[in-house]
Design a protein around this motif. Structure first.
Motif, short mmCIF file in Angstrom:
data_model
loop_
_atom_site.label_atom_id
_atom_site.label_comp_id
_atom_site.label_asym_id
_atom_site.label_seq_id
_atom_site.Cartn_x
_atom_site.Cartn_y
_atom_site.Cartn_z
N GLY A 81 0.78 -1.22 0.00
CA GLY A 81 0.00 0.00 0.00
C GLY A 81 0.81 1.28 0.00
N GLY A 82 2.09 1.23 -0.28
CA GLY A 82 2.89 2.44 -0.32
C GLY A 82 3.67 2.66 0.96
N GLY A 141 4.01 11.06 -3.78
CA GLY A 141 2.74 11.78 -3.79
C GLY A 141 1.74 11.29 -2.74
N GLU A 142 2.22 10.61 -1.72
CA GLU A 142 1.32 10.08 -0.69
C GLU A 142 1.00 11.08 0.41
OE1 GLU A 142 2.08 6.07 0.82
OE2 GLU A 142 3.56 5.84 -0.77
N LEU A 143 1.85 12.08 0.60
CA LEU A 143 1.60 13.05 1.66
C LEU A 143 0.68 14.16 1.17
CD1 LEU A 143 5.04 13.57 3.47
CD2 LEU A 143 3.18 12.02 4.04
N GLY A 146 1.23 20.43 1.63
CA GLY A 146 1.62 21.25 2.77
C GLY A 146 2.17 20.48 3.96
N VAL A 147 2.17 19.15 3.89
CA VAL A 147 2.71 18.36 5.00
C VAL A 147 4.22 18.19 4.77
CG1 VAL A 147 2.77 16.08 6.11
CG2 VAL A 147 0.58 17.11 5.49
N SER A 148 4.99 18.60 5.74
CA SER A 148 6.44 18.45 5.69
C SER A 148 6.83 17.07 6.21
CB SER A 148 7.09 19.54 6.56
OG SER A 148 8.38 19.18 6.93
N SER A 191 -2.00 11.91 4.92
CA SER A 191 -2.27 11.33 3.61
C SER A 191 -2.89 12.33 2.66
CB SER A 191 -3.21 10.15 3.77
OG SER A 191 -3.54 9.62 2.52
N GLY A 192 -2.41 12.29 1.42
CA GLY A 192 -2.99 13.10 0.37
C GLY A 192 -4.19 12.43 -0.26
N ALA A 193 -4.42 11.14 0.08
CA ALA A 193 -5.53 10.39 -0.51
C ALA A 193 -6.82 10.70 0.22
CB ALA A 193 -5.24 8.90 -0.43
#
Length: 194
Positions: A81-82, A141-143, A146-148, A191-193
């Motif tokens: 799952g990444g 691209g999972e975050l 704006g999340v560091s 998560s960006g999802a």
């Protein structure tokens, strides 16, 4: 050959006994006679393998690091799952190991013990592993926007080491439910999802 095998068994018994004593009493309060007694070996046998308490503590921390590394590698191989899923699985497995494996538990306790004069190698390794996993998640691209990765690593490491430290006094903090609470709170923010 028999001597070498016996020496390896003795060394492992000393590391296991030391982990139990360091995990229960901390570095400052642990004594070499207590450790040799728990291992069922003479003081001379202890000193044959480890010249002093710090050498024994370093051996426990190294054994814990090997176990922790194996857990993270297994997590990376087991999940499809990444990187975020790998991180979640690694944290769960690590907290299970802290709860159930005296060597891993003692290794983390020793790494943060202020009475030791050594560097906190295991804590540093854990921070680097989490930071790298999050950096890879960022690249994939999972975050979320704006999340560091660096900021998220600080939070996750602080939370996991906090659960480990609190769990030394009360196993409630090492439970699966506490780890699930951590991820229920943190994962939607990471998560960006959808």
């Amino acid at each position: 050959m028999v001597k070498q095998a016996r020496a390896a068994v003795t060394r492992q018994a000393l590391i296991s006994a030391a982990a139990e004593v360091f995990g229960a009493d901390g570095y400052a309060m642990a004594t070499l006679p207590t450790i040799s007694g728990r291992a069922g070996v003479s003081s001379g046998a202890l000193h044959f393998h480890f010249p002093n308490k710090e050498a024994l503590a370093s051996a426990v921390e190294s054994a814990a690091a090997e176990s922790a590394l194996a857990l993270t590698e297994e997590s990376a191989q087991a999940e499809g799952g990444g990187r975020l899923q790998t991180l979640v699985t690694a944290v769960r497995r690590l907290m299970d190991a802290v709860a159930g494996d005296p060597v891993v538990r003692a290794g983390f306790r020793l790494s943060g013990d202020p009475s030791r004069k050594s560097e906190a190698r295991l804590h540093d390794w854990w921070y680097e592993w989490v930071r790298d996993a999050l950096a890879e998640a960022r690249s994939d691209g999972e975050l979320a926007e704006g999340v560091s990765a660096e900021d998220a690593a600080v939070v996750i490491v602080a939370a996991t080491l906090g659960l480990e430290t609190l769990g030394a006094a009360d196993p409630y903090w090492r439970s699966t439910e506490r780890v699930d609470q951590l991820w229920s709170f943190a994962l939607p923010r990471l998560s960006g999802a959808e």
